[in-house]
Design a protein around this motif. Structure first.
Motif, mmCIF file in Angstrom:
data_model
loop_
_atom_site.group_PDB
_atom_site.id
_atom_site.type_symbol
_atom_site.label_atom_id
_atom_site.label_comp_id
_atom_site.label_asym_id
_atom_site.label_seq_id
_atom_site.Cartn_x
_atom_site.Cartn_y
_atom_site.Cartn_z
ATOM 1 N N GLN A 54 -71.545 39.345 1.004
ATOM 2 C CA GLN A 54 -70.680 38.158 1.395
ATOM 3 C C GLN A 54 -69.663 38.615 0.301
ATOM 4 N N ALA A 55 -69.864 38.807 -1.049
ATOM 5 C CA ALA A 55 -69.131 38.406 -2.265
ATOM 6 C C ALA A 55 -68.143 39.616 -2.153
ATOM 7 N N LEU A 56 -68.077 41.109 -1.115
ATOM 8 C CA LEU A 56 -67.480 42.346 -1.386
ATOM 9 C C LEU A 56 -66.354 40.997 0.211
ATOM 10 N N ARG A 57 -67.092 40.281 1.282
ATOM 11 C CA ARG A 57 -66.482 40.301 2.442
ATOM 12 C C ARG A 57 -65.480 39.296 1.713
ATOM 13 N N ASN A 58 -65.582 38.327 0.770
ATOM 14 C CA ASN A 58 -65.353 37.182 -0.001
ATOM 15 C C ASN A 58 -63.796 37.820 -0.747
ATOM 16 N N THR A 59 -64.095 38.335 -1.918
ATOM 17 C CA THR A 59 -63.074 39.407 -2.279
ATOM 18 C C THR A 59 -61.811 39.854 -1.162
ATOM 19 N N ALA A 60 -62.672 40.467 0.025
ATOM 20 C CA ALA A 60 -61.453 40.841 1.119
ATOM 21 C C ALA A 60 -60.600 39.776 1.508
ATOM 22 N N ALA A 66 -52.925 37.918 -0.250
ATOM 23 C CA ALA A 66 -51.890 38.366 -1.447
ATOM 24 C C ALA A 66 -51.198 39.490 -0.687
ATOM 25 N N GLY A 67 -52.151 40.042 0.647
ATOM 26 C CA GLY A 67 -50.921 41.409 1.488
ATOM 27 C C GLY A 67 -51.856 41.974 1.255
ATOM 28 N N ALA A 68 -53.141 42.146 0.241
ATOM 29 C CA ALA A 68 -53.686 43.491 -0.041
ATOM 30 C C ALA A 68 -54.673 43.837 0.141
ATOM 31 N N THR A 69 -55.304 45.815 0.112
ATOM 32 C CA THR A 69 -56.628 45.443 1.098
ATOM 33 C C THR A 69 -57.279 45.880 0.121
ATOM 34 N N PHE A 70 -58.479 46.737 -0.369
ATOM 35 C CA PHE A 70 -59.437 47.532 -0.598
ATOM 36 C C PHE A 70 -59.156 48.705 -1.279
ATOM 37 N N ALA A 71 -57.557 49.106 -0.265
ATOM 38 C CA ALA A 71 -56.930 50.426 -0.683
ATOM 39 C C ALA A 71 -55.674 50.021 -2.444
ATOM 40 N N ASP A 72 -55.922 49.143 -2.674
ATOM 41 C CA ASP A 72 -54.467 48.953 -3.319
ATOM 42 C C ASP A 72 -55.969 48.837 -4.724
ATOM 43 N N VAL A 73 -56.785 48.514 -4.721
ATOM 44 C CA VAL A 73 -57.729 47.551 -5.342
ATOM 45 C C VAL A 73 -57.170 48.622 -6.681
ATOM 46 N N GLY A 103 -63.088 48.496 5.079
ATOM 47 C CA GLY A 103 -62.310 49.841 4.645
ATOM 48 C C GLY A 103 -62.165 50.062 2.874
ATOM 49 N N LEU A 104 -63.614 50.210 2.149
ATOM 50 C CA LEU A 104 -64.257 50.227 0.590
ATOM 51 C C LEU A 104 -63.697 51.519 0.838
ATOM 52 N N PRO A 105 -63.186 51.984 -0.026
ATOM 53 C CA PRO A 105 -62.578 53.259 -0.691
ATOM 54 C C PRO A 105 -64.405 53.889 -1.164
ATOM 55 N N GLN A 106 -64.751 55.404 -0.472
ATOM 56 C CA GLN A 106 -65.930 56.168 -1.282
ATOM 57 C C GLN A 106 -65.236 57.153 -1.882
ATOM 58 N N PRO A 107 -65.414 57.636 -2.884
ATOM 59 C CA PRO A 107 -66.284 56.719 -3.823
ATOM 60 C C PRO A 107 -65.989 55.621 -3.717
ATOM 61 N N MET A 108 -66.254 54.208 -4.871
ATOM 62 C CA MET A 108 -64.852 52.742 -4.882
ATOM 63 C C MET A 108 -64.898 52.954 -6.195
ATOM 64 N N PRO A 109 -63.463 51.926 -5.856
ATOM 65 C CA PRO A 109 -62.343 52.332 -7.057
ATOM 66 C C PRO A 109 -63.435 51.856 -8.392
ATOM 67 N N PRO A 110 -62.709 51.925 -9.662
ATOM 68 C CA PRO A 110 -63.697 52.165 -10.745
ATOM 69 C C PRO A 110 -63.785 50.616 -11.391
ATOM 70 N N ALA A 111 -65.218 50.677 -11.229
ATOM 71 C CA ALA A 111 -66.173 49.167 -10.903
ATOM 72 C C ALA A 111 -67.190 48.798 -12.706
#
Length: 135
Positions: A54-60, A66-73, A103-111
């Motif tokens: 749910q935290a990831l959904r809320n972040t999305a 702001a016009g962004a997606t996880f591809a921009d993270v 649409g979370l990139p795999q692997p994820m962005p730096p975390a």
């Protein structure tokens, strides 16, 4: 593409995230303090996997505003209460539950995953911050 994710040779492999992100663009988006509470129902899962999802959904939602997606993270930062390595399976289950949906990139962005004693409410198990760059 404004964000390039990579894990250069010689860095620890495999990990579920990229070690490095390179971004070009002029709009910086910061999404802070997303937790596992569903804003539509005010309900929160009582397990780590459900709260991570749910935290990831809320972040999305914040990114989309702001016009962004996880591809921009370019970076994610997770804070998890009472962290121990045994919780990694539950944490990753939460990520996997929504990876395709969001649409979370795999692997994820730096975390980063940072263990904390407690967050701002006793039932909050995870809090997420995201940083994105747009052109």
């Amino acid at each position: 593409m404004t964000v390039q994710l990579l894990s250069p040779e010689g860095m620890l492999q495999p990990v579920p995230y990229s070690h490095v992100s390179v971004a070009t663009g002029s709009r910086h988006v910061h999404v802070a303090g997303q937790i596992g509470r569903d804003p539509d129902t005010d309900q929160m899962a009582d397990d780590l996997a459900g709260q991570v999802a749910q935290a990831l959904r809320n972040t999305a939602r914040g990114l989309a505003g702001a016009g962004a997606t996880f591809a921009d993270v370019v970076r994610l930062r997770f804070f998890v209460t009472q962290w121990s390595p045994e919780k990694m399976g539950d944490f990753m289950t939460g990520v996997e539950l929504v990876a395709r949906e969001l649409g979370l990139p795999q692997p994820m962005p730096p975390a980063s995953l940072i263990g904390v004693d407690i967050l701002f409410e006793a039932d909050v198990l995870v809090e997420l911050e995201a940083y994105a760059v747009l052109t």
